[in-house]
Design a protein around this motif. Structure first.
Motif, PDB file in Angstrom:
ATOM      1  N   VAL A  82      12.143 -10.032  -8.533  1.00 28.20           N
ATOM      2  CA  VAL A  82      11.749  -9.313  -7.330  1.00 28.20           C
ATOM      3  C   VAL A  82      10.307  -9.632  -6.972  1.00 28.20           C
ATOM      4  N   TYR A  83       9.943  -9.363  -5.742  1.00 32.32           N
ATOM      5  CA  TYR A  83       8.595  -9.542  -5.223  1.00 32.32           C
ATOM      6  C   TYR A  83       7.585  -8.972  -6.231  1.00 32.32           C
ATOM      7  N   PRO A  84       6.657  -9.795  -6.727  1.00 31.48           N
ATOM      8  CA  PRO A  84       5.808  -9.406  -7.861  1.00 31.48           C
ATOM      9  C   PRO A  84       5.067  -8.079  -7.749  1.00 31.48           C
ATOM     10  N   PRO A  85       4.558  -7.654  -6.555  1.00 27.94           N
ATOM     11  CA  PRO A  85       3.878  -6.356  -6.515  1.00 27.94           C
ATOM     12  C   PRO A  85       4.740  -5.178  -6.958  1.00 27.94           C
ATOM     13  N   PHE A  86       6.058  -5.343  -6.960  1.00 34.30           N
ATOM     14  CA  PHE A  86       6.912  -4.252  -7.432  1.00 34.30           C
ATOM     15  C   PHE A  86       6.563  -3.913  -8.877  1.00 34.30           C
ATOM     16  N   PHE A  87       6.550  -4.914  -9.757  1.00 33.18           N
ATOM     17  CA  PHE A  87       6.264  -4.570 -11.150  1.00 33.18           C
ATOM     18  C   PHE A  87       4.770  -4.491 -11.441  1.00 33.18           C
ATOM     19  N   ALA A 133       0.836  -1.204   0.000  1.00 32.75           N
ATOM     20  CA  ALA A 133       0.000   0.000   0.000  1.00 32.75           C
ATOM     21  C   ALA A 133       0.872   1.255   0.000  1.00 32.75           C
ATOM     22  N   SER A 134       1.911   1.249   0.813  1.00 33.75           N
ATOM     23  CA  SER A 134       2.830   2.390   0.866  1.00 33.75           C
ATOM     24  C   SER A 134       3.503   2.606  -0.478  1.00 33.75           C
ATOM     25  N   MET A 135       3.891   1.527  -1.121  1.00 32.46           N
ATOM     26  CA  MET A 135       4.535   1.604  -2.433  1.00 32.46           C
ATOM     27  C   MET A 135       3.603   2.237  -3.461  1.00 32.46           C
ATOM     28  N   ASN A 136       2.343   1.859  -3.419  1.00 33.99           N
ATOM     29  CA  ASN A 136       1.388   2.409  -4.370  1.00 33.99           C
ATOM     30  C   ASN A 136       1.155   3.897  -4.139  1.00 33.99           C
ATOM     31  N   VAL A 137       1.173   4.317  -2.882  1.00 34.18           N
ATOM     32  CA  VAL A 137       1.084   5.749  -2.589  1.00 34.18           C
ATOM     33  C   VAL A 137       2.298   6.478  -3.168  1.00 34.18           C
ATOM     34  N   ALA A 138       3.477   5.894  -2.976  1.00 34.87           N
ATOM     35  CA  ALA A 138       4.703   6.519  -3.478  1.00 34.87           C
ATOM     36  C   ALA A 138       4.672   6.657  -5.001  1.00 34.87           C
ATOM     37  N   ILE A 139       4.165   5.639  -5.674  1.00 34.50           N
ATOM     38  CA  ILE A 139       4.089   5.691  -7.140  1.00 34.50           C
ATOM     39  C   ILE A 139       3.205   6.854  -7.582  1.00 34.50           C
ATOM     40  N   GLU A 140       2.072   7.031  -6.924  1.00 32.93           N
ATOM     41  CA  GLU A 140       1.183   8.147  -7.278  1.00 32.93           C
ATOM     42  C   GLU A 140       1.760   9.492  -6.866  1.00 32.93           C
ATOM     43  N   ALA A 141       2.460   9.506  -5.743  1.00 33.23           N
ATOM     44  CA  ALA A 141       2.964  10.779  -5.203  1.00 33.23           C
ATOM     45  C   ALA A 141       4.139  11.338  -5.995  1.00 33.23           C
ATOM     46  N   PHE A 142       4.998  10.451  -6.499  1.00 33.11           N
ATOM     47  CA  PHE A 142       6.266  10.914  -7.065  1.00 33.11           C
ATOM     48  C   PHE A 142       6.395  10.700  -8.566  1.00 33.11           C
ATOM     49  N   THR A 143       5.351  10.157  -9.197  1.00 36.19           N
ATOM     50  CA  THR A 143       5.396   9.958 -10.640  1.00 36.19           C
ATOM     51  C   THR A 143       4.046  10.302 -11.253  1.00 36.19           C
ATOM     52  N   GLN A 144       4.049  10.451 -12.571  1.00 31.31           N
ATOM     53  CA  GLN A 144       2.829  10.663 -13.332  1.00 31.31           C
ATOM     54  C   GLN A 144       2.710   9.568 -14.384  1.00 31.31           C
ATOM     55  N   LYS A 145       1.521   9.417 -14.951  1.00 34.21           N
ATOM     56  CA  LYS A 145       1.331   8.419 -16.000  1.00 34.21           C
ATOM     57  C   LYS A 145       2.364   8.623 -17.105  1.00 34.21           C
ATOM     58  N   GLY A 146       2.977   7.522 -17.507  1.00 36.17           N
ATOM     59  CA  GLY A 146       3.998   7.589 -18.553  1.00 36.17           C
ATOM     60  C   GLY A 146       5.411   7.719 -18.025  1.00 36.17           C
ATOM     61  N   ASP A 147       5.569   8.106 -16.754  1.00 37.30           N
ATOM     62  CA  ASP A 147       6.911   8.165 -16.164  1.00 37.30           C
ATOM     63  C   ASP A 147       7.475   6.761 -16.004  1.00 37.30           C
ATOM     64  N   LYS A 148       8.796   6.682 -15.892  1.00 41.87           N
ATOM     65  CA  LYS A 148       9.468   5.394 -15.753  1.00 41.87           C
ATOM     66  C   LYS A 148       9.839   5.133 -14.292  1.00 41.87           C
TER      67      LYS A 148
END
Length: 399
Positions: free
Chosen positions: A124-129, A102-117
């Motif tokens: 690695v642990y599957p939820p990463f990708f 859940a924390s990882m998903n917040v970080a993805i939304e907080a620090f990136t935008q659609k299309g960012d890499k």
């Protein structure tokens, strides 16, 4: 206060006929209930008595309503991190979370935008990708390098060659699940140098940080330098360490004010709230009273690993075990068996009677590997080894 005692890990309570995920999903995942489940990363080891006692004490109060996470719980974690991992967080750095994912998903939304890499270091642990793809971000794979001795390291040159101005976030697994590496300071410093140069935020999943075997030492990414601290979001907690995943409580440390405000914008929109009342008491007790239990647990876990390694060493042409530095997850190189991934999984299910994780699920680089959770009692570990040995003997006799 910690008590001076020896804990017994020779047996554990049965989880059959409970809602335990690793048991309840056997038929769905493996096509049969007739397997010993060693896949999901929780332990078939009793949660510590001091944790359960803290919960019982909280239940003496007859009202279970909304509560804030008490400062004392976070302060216990802060003290633990300072003492055990040589990093100091402030109370205002700490946020409740029900899970690292859940924390990882917040970080993805907080620090990136659609299309960012977003950088993911496979296997690695599957939820990463999965998390990257689900948020419509671009997955930038920086596979780990598999060395001749069976260990892994970062491929820094590959990383440098793939980064561009759209690369905004790196998801770091430290210690690494599934390959069992505890990253050295110099390895992490190479990652830091790249991230600082390209203004990349690091989400550091350190949920296995307490499960490290001597002489290895966990180095929190944020502890590398002031600069590292300013670009790092650290996910930590008691779930793995003390077999408390069912309490659904972890934390996120975000020391940099700007990053914390960006994180909070998404965090508050999702409404994480303050979690389970009973988990607050359990969390605090684990950090205050768990040192001796943990040291004895790690000794037990490493003995389990050695039993598994001893077995694999008898069949080196079929199966090799990756050297382990942290976690309770064995990464088995089964490429010598010559199976395709589905055949390999079927071998473990139908020949060995073991429900374990297929390596291909951790990324293409996991093809031919299997992940086995050895966090079980001594009695159960002997059963695991016996089952696997018989299957390997039967397979070997056909050669």
């Amino acid at each position: 206060m910690e008590k001076n005692m020896n804990y017994d890990f020779s047996t554990s309570a049965s989880r059959e006929n409970t809602n335990a995920e690793k048991y309840a999903l056997r038929e769905k995942l493996f096509g049969t209930n007739d397997v010993m489940p060693l896949w999901v990363a929780d332990m078939d080891i009793d949660t510590p008595d001091f944790v359960l006692s803290a919960v019982k004490k909280r239940l003496e109060h007859p009202i279970i309503g909304y509560e804030e996470v008490p400062s004392s719980a976070f302060l216990a974690q802060i003290e633990w991190m300072k003492r055990e991992h040589n990093i100091e967080f402030a109370l205002e750095d700490m946020l409740y979370s029900h899970s690292v994912v859940a924390s990882m998903n917040v970080a993805i939304e907080a620090f990136t935008q659609k299309g960012d890499k977003i950088i993911v270091q496979t296997p690695v642990y599957p939820p990463f990708f999965h998390s990257v793809i689900e948020h419509e971000r671009e997955l930038l794979k920086n596979p780990l390098k598999l060395k001749d001795d069976g260990t892994y390291t970062f491929d820094i040159e590959d990383l440098k060659s793939k980064i561009d101005e759209k690369t905004k976030l790196l998801l770091l697994c430290s210690p690494h699940n599934p390959v069992g590496r505890v990253w050295r300071k110099e390895e992490l410093e190479q990652i830091l140098e790249v991230c600082l140069k390209h203004d990349i935020v690091v989400f550091s999943d350190e949920i296995h940080s307490d499960l490290v075997y001597a002489p290895n030492i966990h180095i929190p990414f944020a502890s590398l330098s002031k600069a590292a601290r300013d670009i790092t979001v650290t996910a930590i907690g008691v779930g793995k360490t003390f077999n408390m995943a069912g309490f659904a409580m972890s934390s996120v440390a975000v020391p940099n004010y700007e990053l914390r405000e960006r994180f909070l914008k998404i965090y508050n929109r999702v409404h994480f709230a303050q979690g389970n009342v009973l988990s607050h008491a359990a969390f605090e007790a684990a950090y205050k009273e768990g040192k001796i239990w943990l040291e004895e647990l790690k000794s037990h876990l490493f003995k389990n690993f050695l039993l598994l390694r001893e077995l694999c060493d008898k069949y080196p042409h079929l199966i090799k075990i990756t050297p382990i530095e942290g976690t309770y997850l064995a990464w088995l190189d089964c490429r010598g068996m010559g199976f395709r991934d589905k055949e390999l999984r079927d071998f473990f299910v139908y020949k060995a009677g073991l429900g374990i994780s297929a390596g291909i699920g951790f990324g293409r680089e996991g093809s031919g590997f299997m992940r086995l959770n050895f966090a079980v009692s001594s009695a159960k570990m002997l059963q695991v080894v016996k089952k696997l040995e018989k299957a390997l003997q039967d397979y070997g006799s056909k050669d």
